[in-house]
Design an enzyme around this catalytic site. Structure first.
Site, PDB file in Angstrom:
ATOM      1  N   TRP A   1       0.834  -1.215   0.000  1.00 53.82           N
ATOM      2  CA  TRP A   1       0.000   0.000   0.000  1.00 53.82           C
ATOM      3  C   TRP A   1       0.858   1.249   0.000  1.00 53.82           C
ATOM      4  O   TRP A   1       0.395   2.328  -0.335  1.00 53.82           O
ATOM      5  CB  TRP A   1      -0.956   0.009   1.188  1.00 53.82           C
TER       6      TRP A   1
ATOM      7  N   ARG B   1       8.073  -9.448   6.485  1.00 49.89           N
ATOM      8  CA  ARG B   1       6.669  -9.296   6.107  1.00 49.89           C
ATOM      9  C   ARG B   1       6.546  -9.415   4.595  1.00 49.89           C
ATOM     10  O   ARG B   1       7.531  -9.417   3.868  1.00 49.89           O
ATOM     11  CB  ARG B   1       6.136  -7.953   6.589  1.00 49.89           C
TER      12      ARG B   1
ATOM     13  N   LYS C   1      -3.217   9.904  27.904  1.00 47.43           N
ATOM     14  CA  LYS C   1      -4.561   9.454  27.540  1.00 47.43           C
ATOM     15  C   LYS C   1      -4.904   8.156  28.256  1.00 47.43           C
ATOM     16  O   LYS C   1      -5.977   8.013  28.851  1.00 47.43           O
ATOM     17  CB  LYS C   1      -4.656   9.251  26.021  1.00 47.43           C
TER      18      LYS C   1
ATOM     19  N   GLU D   1      -1.465  10.004   8.783  1.00 45.60           N
ATOM     20  CA  GLU D   1      -2.572   9.122   8.408  1.00 45.60           C
ATOM     21  C   GLU D   1      -2.891   8.105   9.505  1.00 45.60           C
ATOM     22  O   GLU D   1      -4.059   7.826   9.784  1.00 45.60           O
ATOM     23  CB  GLU D   1      -2.236   8.403   7.088  1.00 45.60           C
TER      24      GLU D   1
ATOM     25  N   TYR E   1      -2.588   8.550  12.606  1.00 43.82           N
ATOM     26  CA  TYR E   1      -3.318   9.256  13.659  1.00 43.82           C
ATOM     27  C   TYR E   1      -4.710   9.648  13.199  1.00 43.82           C
ATOM     28  O   TYR E   1      -5.627   9.768  14.013  1.00 43.82           O
ATOM     29  CB  TYR E   1      -2.495  10.446  14.165  1.00 43.82           C
TER      30      TYR E   1
END
Ligand code: CU
Lengths: 386, 553
Positions: free
Chosen positions: B158, B466, B347, B271, B273
């Protein structure tokens, strides 16, 4: 679902996850490093292993603290236990503490991380240089000082077994997908510099036992270095997606004691002298076809296929093609220099003159092309030398 | 199981006054006919529904591709597909999941919830809203159609790294144009969200009183506007390199293939995030509801989100530690990346503190939210490990990375999407979903997702790269476990589909306006389902209608 059951399952899942993290830490002793990073055979790999374990431990501790607090809360502070909800919305003290402490932890981590990176990237004075060129889907190795060079590809047995529905049992193949025809032979206890580049697309040269990988970028040369402690066989793979056979581009290092390595170099030089003599003589058609068939199978068939029919869309057929059935000078030019904008690379500096001549002869006469001509190694040598 | 204990939420009609009463009597003026209702719709709820349905479809298409990948990796040896097709599957799976499933799903949530959460009747730019959705089916039809072309679908990952991506055939042009269309859609959606949030808030809904979901989306929308044009530029340069002989990324013509990676990740890191910030928002809405306790550290949450968004612009090259950057560059990107741990930690600590001393119940949305906090944290911690540049020379491009980003995306973003779906389904449909099947869905998903992705950490550390269709036999055991987890996770999602369909069409159990006992915020003072135009008159904002208490005083 009963609330109590829900909690038990939740606790079990968390316990299982923490256990899995633990497994990661203790299991190498039992399974021979199969689930953790290797300690490798260089200072770099040892440093990276240590750093990996330090950071992993920090993460495990943070995880255990956060998840414990959360699950204590889940057990105690539930409506089913009639726990009244408190209404506090902030605590400046707590918020300052959990901002400052992570910053301190990060600083503690950054110190060894910085020294490790400097060790990795700043090469010492090296004693020999190997140039590594990745191309689809093989590695070419050049010993810069000694002039030795060769191409290393997936070994024939793995290559046959890995075909779709080949029927072969991978477990029955020794070092399935991690074996090559010609390993990169290196001396132990020697500081070696690598110059890493590529010919077509980006590849990445990775042997985990050395402790790093480095991208091979066409048009650029990356540097890396190593000093291997112990003789042995070390295996790795191309790590950057490089096309259809990316998974079939292994790397094998054969590390020899220094004296044995010097012997190997002398032997290689004798072979090179012999090859030079071979280029000068006239070859018979049968010799060229025999050698050509093996060169074709090893180097060309991955793309153009064993039967010369090619593989659409990127790899055109050679059977009946205008190149293999066209003027021999254009055919030689294409093979030596490749074709811009296609997957066809320049083979001029990849293979020996005899190999190229033989492959040309073979492709002009096999697959029903039947051109009847032969290409002599001399011709290739003359064209290459202008 | 707790359905709202206050069934008579007359609150909303009281506030909205007689005017709203009249409207309710007229059944909201929904346009009649399929074309008018859906194709030409300018209604934020209908467009939200379209987005959500579309992303669910893409989720299953992308999921089917993941099943092909896991089936081929079930055992060593090639059993099912050729390597080239395998590469098309990994590439398409990522493109579909990122651009087709997760991003449109968040835009769907934004459409449904933002006007209701800020007390507005609709989105600010309704026609633009229609456009930004209806571009997507064309974009993805075009993208998917490449699989049926002679030159096949994109197969370079991608990330579309050249020179490999330039080896593709004519179909590459379709991929580039599809990415352009997705980008236009995202930018239009973001403009609309920003315009709505900045201009349409009810009087009294000052910025620092907005629900966290609205805040995280506001920041996400700015990220999108900043980086989608960068992606469009990058793929356009690929297009001209491929078809018009330029050499942006071709070293032989004076270009630089690594430059593409810099440009791509300048887009690509923000992206990630973009996909996770709205998840933070949803979880920050759900946990207080089911802990029956106000969100801990509201303003810290807002500032942490903004810091993460800022840092996301200066860490891109941590995806590129192996390309051969200078030492000082690597050090900078390592330190900046490590810094992200600080606001992210804030957070997580705030969510745990919100649960602390609450009065918790564990309905499906809460289960998914807790699953999110735990599993996202695991993904965050492995991200911290990956930030260490020197060790990344081992981790990079292995299954350790695959495990890391799937932890933050699947039990991260996707769990938050499911949490949000269960949380607001009663509001959207006016019916309760089946709590029993929701919980079954959660437990099956939570367990199988770990069987699927946890062993991939081991595979990566043991040396499995991968994007390979076949592997050496030492990796066989964990791949088989991972594949079994994958099949389980994939089939569990059919339950999700079933629960939604049941809730929309079959459920008899009416949901009250508030739906959840502890729910706070403007969306809950409306009826369930809410009127077609959310707030025709602005609601009165006071501490009883705010999602989060004002901690300023
Ligand atoms: Cu490669």
């Amino acid at each position: 679902m009963k609330k109590q059951n829900t909690f038990i399952v939740a606790a079990a899942v968390t316990a299982a996850m923490i256990a899995a993290f633990w497994l990661l830490l203790v299991a190498p002793g039992y399974t021979g490093n199969e689930i953790n990073m290797t300690r490798g055979v260089t200072d770099q790999s040892e440093i990276n292993y240590q750093l990996h374990m330090i950071v992993l431990w920090i993460c495990v501790v943070i995880g255990v603290i956060v998840f414990s607090a959360m699950f204590v809360s889940i057990v105690l502070h539930r409506k089913s236990k009639d726990h009244e909800a408190a209404q506090f919305t902030h605590s400046t003290k707590a918020e300052i503490i959990w901002t400052i402490i992570p910053v301190l932890i990060l600083i503690v981590m950054a110190v060894p991380a910085t020294t490790a990176l400097i060790h990795m990237e700043v090469a010492p004075e090296t004693e020999m240089t190997v140039k590594i060129t990745g191309f689809q889907w093989r590695w070419k190795y050049e010993y810069v000082e000694d002039g030795i060079q060769f191409i290393s590809s997936l070994d024939a047995e793995s290559n046959a077994a890995r075909r779709l529905a080949s029927g072969a049992e991978p477990a029955a193949v020794d070092n399935y997908l991690l074996e090559v025809d010609k390993p990169l032979v290196l001396p132990a206890e020697t500081k070696i510099k690598f110059l890493i580049t590529a010919d077509d697309v980006i590849h990445s040269w990775w042997v985990p036992a050395l402790g790093w990988k480095r991208d091979a970028v066409p048009g650029f040369i990356n540097e890396a270095w190593t000093e291997i402690r112990e003789p042995g066989i070390y295996r790795g793979q191309c790590a950057e997606l490089c096309g259809k056979d990316h998974g079939f581009m292994p790397i094998v290092l054969k590390v020899l004691p220094k004296a044995e390595f010097d012997q190997w170099v002398r032997q290689q030089k004798r072979l090179m002298a012999h090859e030079e003599a071979e280029v000068e003589r006239l070859w018979s058609r049968e010799e060229l076809m025999d050698l050509g068939k093996s060169v074709y199978t090893a180097q060309c068939a991955t793309c153009h296929q064993g039967d010369g029919q090619g593989l659409a869309p990127a790899f055109p057929p050679l059977a009946g093609s205008t190149v293999t059935r066209g003027p021999v000078s254009e055919h030689i030019d294409l093979v030596l220099n490749g074709r811009e904008g296609t997957a066809m690379q320049a083979w001029g500096n990849m293979l020996s003159d005899a190999d190229i001549a033989a492959a040309l002869t073979y492709t002009r006469n096999a697959f029903g092309n039947d051109m009847g001509d032969v290409v002599q190694p001399q011709m290739i040598a003359r064209i290459k030398n202008g | 199981m707790s359905i709202a204990s206050t069934p008579d939420m007359t609150h909303s009609t009281d506030q909205a006054g007689d005017h709203a009463h009249n409207h309710d009597d007229h059944h909201d003026h929904k346009p009649s006919g399929i074309l008018n209702r859906w194709l030409f719709t300018t209604n934020h709820k209908d467009i939200g529904t379209l987005y959500l349905a579309f992303s669910l479809l893409m989720f299953f298409i992308g999921g089917a591709m993941a099943m092909v990948i896991r089936a081929e990796l079930f055992m060593p040896g090639l059993q099912l597909v050729e390597p080239e097709f395998f590469n098309q599957m990994t590439t398409m799976h990522a493109l579909i999941m990122v651009f087709g499933a997760v991003m449109p799903a968040w835009v769907g949530f934004a459409n449904w919830m933002i006007p209701m959460m800020i007390g507005a009747p609709d989105m600010a730019l309704p026609r633009l809203n229609n456009w930004s959705f209806w571009i997507l089916p064309f974009a993805f039809t075009m993208l998917l159609s490449t699989l049926f072309m002679d030159s096949g679908g994109p197969a370079a990952g991608w990330t579309l790294y050249p020179p490999l991506s330039l080896q593709g055939g004519q179909s590459f042009a379709f991929v580039v144009f599809a990415v352009h269309m997705m980008g236009i859609s995202s930018i239009m959606g973001s403009i609309n969200i920003i315009a709505t949030i900045l201009n349409m808030r009810a009087p009294g809904m000052v910025l620092l009183r907005m629900p966290l979901f609205v805040w995280t989306w506001l920041i996400t929308a700015f990220l999108l506007i900043a980086v989608m044009p960068v992606l469009a530029g990058a793929v356009t340069m690929l297009l001209t390199d491929h078809f018009f002989g330029t050499s942006f990324f071709n070293a032989a013509g004076g270009g630089d293939p690594v430059m593409f990676q810099h440009i791509f990740w300048f887009f690509g890191h923000p992206e990630v995030y973009i996909m996770i910030l709205p998840a933070f928002g949803v979880v920050s809405e759900i946990i207080p509801t089911f802990a029956r306790k106000p969100l801990f550290g509201y303003s810290a949450m807002v500032y942490a989100t903004a810091s993460i968004a800022f840092l996301s612009f200066i860490v891109w090259a941590h995806h590129m530690f192996t390309v051969g950057m200078p030492l000082t560059g690597e050090l900078f990107f390592m330190y900046a990346t490590m810094l992200i741990a600080v606001p992210t930690g804030v957070k997580v600590f705030n969510w745990v503190s919100t649960m602390w001393k609450g009065s918790m119940t564990f309905e499906t949305p809460m289960l998914f939210a807790i699953g999110f906090v735990v599993l996202f944290t695991i993904g965050g911690l492995s991200g911290l490990m990956l930030a260490i540049a020197s060790v990344d020379l081992q981790y990079h491009d292995t299954y350790f990375v695959v495990a890391h980003f799937h932890y933050v995306l699947v039990p991260g973003s996707v769990f938050a999407l499911m949490a949000g779906t269960y949380y607001w389904l009663p509001k959207w449909t006016g019916h309760m979903y089946s709590e029993k099947w929701g919980k079954i869905h959660f437990w099956l998903s939570a367990i199988s997702v770990n069987i699927l992705f946890f062993p991939q950490h081991y595979l990566g550390l043991a040396g499995m790269p991968r994007r390979i269709p076949d592997y050496s036999t030492q990796f066989a055991d964990f791949n088989m476990i991972s594949s079994i987890g994958g099949f389980l996770f994939g089939s569990s999602q059919l339950i999700f589909l079933g629960v939604i369909i049941h809730c929309v069409y079959k459920s008899r159990q009416k949901a009250s306006g508030q739906a959840w006992e502890g729910a706070r915020g403007l969306e809950w003072i409306l009826s369930s389902p809410p009127p077609y135009h959310s707030f025709n008159t602005p609601p009165v904002i006071d501490s009883s209608t705010l999602a989060h208490v004002d901690e300023a005083h």
